[in-house]
Design an enzyme around this catalytic site. Structure first.
Site, mmCIF file in Angstrom:
data_model
loop_
_atom_site.group_PDB
_atom_site.id
_atom_site.type_symbol
_atom_site.label_atom_id
_atom_site.label_comp_id
_atom_site.label_asym_id
_atom_site.label_seq_id
_atom_site.Cartn_x
_atom_site.Cartn_y
_atom_site.Cartn_z
ATOM 1 N N LYS A 1 50.514 65.190 -5.203
ATOM 2 C CA LYS A 1 49.234 64.503 -5.410
ATOM 3 C C LYS A 1 48.076 65.338 -4.846
ATOM 4 C CE LYS A 1 51.519 60.020 -5.461
ATOM 5 N NZ LYS A 1 51.846 58.739 -4.803
ATOM 6 N N GLN B 1 51.540 56.191 1.089
ATOM 7 C CA GLN B 1 52.777 56.454 0.360
ATOM 8 C C GLN B 1 53.878 55.499 0.823
ATOM 9 O OE1 GLN B 1 52.886 58.538 -2.198
ATOM 10 N NE2 GLN B 1 55.049 58.253 -2.619
ATOM 11 N N ASP C 1 45.946 52.984 -6.072
ATOM 12 C CA ASP C 1 47.319 52.703 -6.518
ATOM 13 C C ASP C 1 47.366 51.404 -7.336
ATOM 14 O OD1 ASP C 1 49.318 54.587 -5.877
ATOM 15 O OD2 ASP C 1 49.343 53.971 -3.764
HETATM 16 N N1 GUN Z 1 56.125 55.307 -3.767
HETATM 17 C C1 GUN Z 1 56.674 55.446 -5.006
HETATM 18 N N2 GUN Z 1 55.717 55.423 -5.956
HETATM 19 C C2 GUN Z 1 54.542 55.263 -5.311
HETATM 20 C C3 GUN Z 1 53.203 55.167 -5.769
HETATM 21 O O1 GUN Z 1 52.898 55.201 -6.975
HETATM 22 N N3 GUN Z 1 52.265 55.012 -4.787
HETATM 23 C C4 GUN Z 1 52.583 54.949 -3.470
HETATM 24 N N4 GUN Z 1 51.578 54.772 -2.591
HETATM 25 N N5 GUN Z 1 53.822 55.025 -3.013
HETATM 26 C C5 GUN Z 1 54.793 55.180 -3.943
#
Ligand code: GUN
Length: 301
Positions: A61, A105, A128
């Site tokens: 990311k 995350q 998100d």
């Molecule tokens: N863990 C797995 N997928 C995601 C996501 O799209 N965002 C976040 N913050 N954590 C995750």
């Protein structure tokens, strides 16, 4: 692009290509913002602990931010951080007007209440789209941040001009991140959308009979090769959300990624399918960037 027809010529839905297009469009938008005197969009990510997969995702990311000329801040916190200290960090970023989007995350260590942390993020920075306010707004068709993976699937369907209206869409899996929002988006009065949606999950009886009725099958169950040729009808469009790591003697690393769908078993029966890797996966980060751009442009809040 041609509208899809139910026939047995299978077309790969190239998520990698669509994601690249989306990212190039975002880059152009950033250039325009800068030209007009705005600051660069800024995404902050919090990573707690040393989980290998989470580190890989967060690093990807941060790298993607660089590629579209976003600013990014990665806050790495010790796995033993207390819940209240983590909440204080979220609060600090909520109050920082220089930051447009914040993600924490997941998963978080067991001693931290994930729901509490998700709900502590300001809805206006929740790129998100996991906060109840954003989920509620999405359900009510109000402007909101839509979770990145479902948003990415909608974007693939849109750009390949897949006719969803009146079709039966079966979603396998009811996670908050993918299956549940996906089922809501596919039922909306919009394009892509307007589907008759069935959501099936681990407790569903006669699951095979239901998946066989799908015109569009979205699989997000997290089980490798779960869907085979006996579970689908001719001409189905398959979206495979699964990312499962398995051992391989054909790769240098000794590992490869496979989906929730047995690709070789279904490929001669479906009209469209997303490959793994290179299908839904690349779209997730592209749509996270898109949400962050929309935050910087104050498009949602
Ligand atoms: N863990 C797995 N997928 C995601 C996501 O799209 N965002 C976040 N913050 N954590 C995750």
């Amino acid at each position: 692009m041609e509208e899809y027809q139910e026939c047995n010529i299978m077309i790969l839905l190239d998520g990698k290509k669509v994601a690249l297009d989306v990212r190039n469009e975002i880059s152009d938008q950033v250039s325009l913002l800068l030209k007009n005197g705005h600051k660069r969009p800024h995404l902050a990510a919090i990573l707690v602990g040393n989980d290998g997969a989470s580190q890989t995702y967060v690093n990807a990311k941060v790298k993607a931010c660089k590629e579209v000329n976003f600013q990014s801040t990665l806050l790495r916190l010790d796995e033993n951080i207390t819940e209240s200290d983590l909440l204080a960090e979220v609060e600090r970023i909520n109050d920082d007007s220089a930051i447009d989007g914040l993600i924490v995350q997941l998963p978080l260590p067991d001693h931290i209440d994930e729901k509490k942390v998700t709900q502590s993020i300001s809805p206006s920075k929740d790129v998100d789209g996991f906060h109840p306010v954003n989920i509620g707004k999405m359900v009510l068709n109000l402007p909101s941040y839509v979770p990145a993976t479902p948003a990415g699937i909608i974007e693939i369907l849109r750009r390949y001009n897949i006719n969803c209206s009146g079709k039966h869409c079966v979603v396998i899996g009811r996670s908050h991140i993918v299956g549940s929002p996906m089922s809501i988006l596919m039922a909306k009065n919009s394009n892509p959308g307007n589907c008759t949606v069935t959501l099936v999950h681990s407790k569903t009886k006669r699951l095979h009979e239901i998946t066989k009725m799908a015109d569009i099958l979205i699989v997000a169950i997290g089980k490798k090769n779960f869907v085979n040729e006996d579970m689908i009808k001719d001409g189905v469009c398959i979206i495979d959300v699964g990312i499962n790591r398995v051992k391989s003697d054909k790769t240098k690393s000794g590992w490869k990624l496979i989906g929730d769908v047995d690709f070789d078993a279904v490929k001669n029966k479906c009209s469209y399918i997303t490959p793994v890797p290179g299908g839904v996966g690349p779209m997730t980060i592209a749509m996270l960037l898109n949400n962050t751009l929309n935050s910087a442009k104050k498009e949602i809040y």
